[in-house]
Structures are given as structure tokens and as C-alpha cells.
Design an enzyme around this catalytic site. Structure first.
Site: not given
Ligand code: DAT
Ligand code: MG
Length: 148
Positions: A49, A57, A126, A85, A9, A115, A102, A112, A91
């Protein structure tokens, strides 16, 4: 062989972590099948996303992921989706175990560092979003005889 989509990222690129992250997957024994440095257009970020479009968010997430260059990659290997993963870590930074990417480099949930696709379906989706067929390289890697 299974393929996954991984991406350093904007925070990871700015913090000089591209080499560190690529090295972890190389040393593990996975094979790089495609890579590019790019700034993600906001339409692509919104598609990528899409599952989070109704989350509070979402706007912040799209702004962040488009805020600077990312290093997008396709990696190949046995069980690479789930294993990557694990190597990324959870996350939420407070749940990300030290030794994971992470866990070692992330402090906040937004920034973080990496991705990675979370299932075979999202990996296919993706990879197709980010890479054309001609941007991936099919080649024989001689050291894989010593991995498998
Ligand atoms: P991951 O990246 O582990 O697959 P995710 O798909 O649930 O996690 O979320 C995508 C991204 O969105 C994550 O890397 C960071 C952001 N994110 C997730 N939950 C969040 C939250 N509660 N507040 C702010 N950003 C968040
Ligand atoms: Mg995800």
C-alpha cells in the site's frame, strides 16, 4: 495472457467469502494461476500500500490488512485486470453497484472484502511482491476453448 493480483481481505476470510469470491472469477472464465492463505507481515503491507503512505488512513489500512489471514491469488485471462476491477466494484461501498463483490458484501470503505490490482504496472508489482515464480502454476485448462 494478462495476469492480475487479487486478494480476499481479512474481513472476507472471516466472513466465509473466500469460496464465493473464487467462484465468481472461476465462473467468469478466468484461470487461477496461484493462491495462498497467509498473514501479511507489516513490512509487506507497507510496500503493497506504498502509494497511500501519506494518506491519513494509512496506519489503519496497514493494521487492518495485517489483522488476520488473507487469501492471495493470481488470476489470468484476457483483460483480467480491468474486468476484475469491474467485478470487485467501487472502493466506496455507497458507489459499489449491487452485483459486484463490494456492492454485494461491503458496507464500509475500510472493510471492503477484496483487493485487486488497478493497472498492468500495479499487477506486475503486486504479483512479484506476493508470489515467487515457483508459487505460480503454468497449466493448460481444457475448458478455455469454450471461453475464448
Ligand atoms: P482500491 O482498494 O479500490 O484500489 P484504493 O487503492 O484507493 O482503493 O485504497 C486502498 C484501500 O484503502 C481501500 O480498499 C480501502 C482503503 N481506503 C481508501 N480510501 C479510504 C478512506 N478515505 N478512508 C479509509 N480507508 C480508505
Ligand atoms: Mg488500489
Amino acid at each position: 495472457m494478462e495476469k492480475t493480483f487479487l486478494m480476499v481481505k481479512p474481513d472476507g476470510v472471516q466472513r466465509n467469502l473466500v469460496g464465493e469470491i473464487v467462484a465468481r472469477f472461476e465462473r467468469k472464465g478466468f484461470k487461477l494461476a496461484g493462491a495462498k492463505l497467509m498473514v501479511i507481515p507489516s513490512t509487506l503491507a507497507e510496500q503493497h500500500y506504498g502509494e497511500h503512505s501519506d494518506k491519513p488512513f494509512f496506519g489503519e489500512l496497514v493494521d487492518f490488512i495485517t489483522s488476520g489471514p488473507v487469501f492471495a491469488m493470481v488470476w489470468e485471462g484476457e483483460e483480467v485486470i480491468a474486468t476484475a476491477r469491474q467485478m470487485m466494484g467501487a472502493t466506496k461501498p455507497q458507489d459499489a453497484v449491487p452485483g459486484t463483490i463490494r456492492g454485494d458484501f461491503g458496507v464500509t470503505v475500510g472493510k471492503n472484502v477484496i483487493h485487486g490490482s488497478d493497472s498492468p504496472e500495479s499487477a506486475e508489482r503486486e504479483i512479484n511482491l506476493f508470489f515467487n515464480e515457483d508459487q505460480m502454476v503454468d497449466y493448460k485448462k481444457e475448458n478455455l476453448a469454450w471461453v475464448y
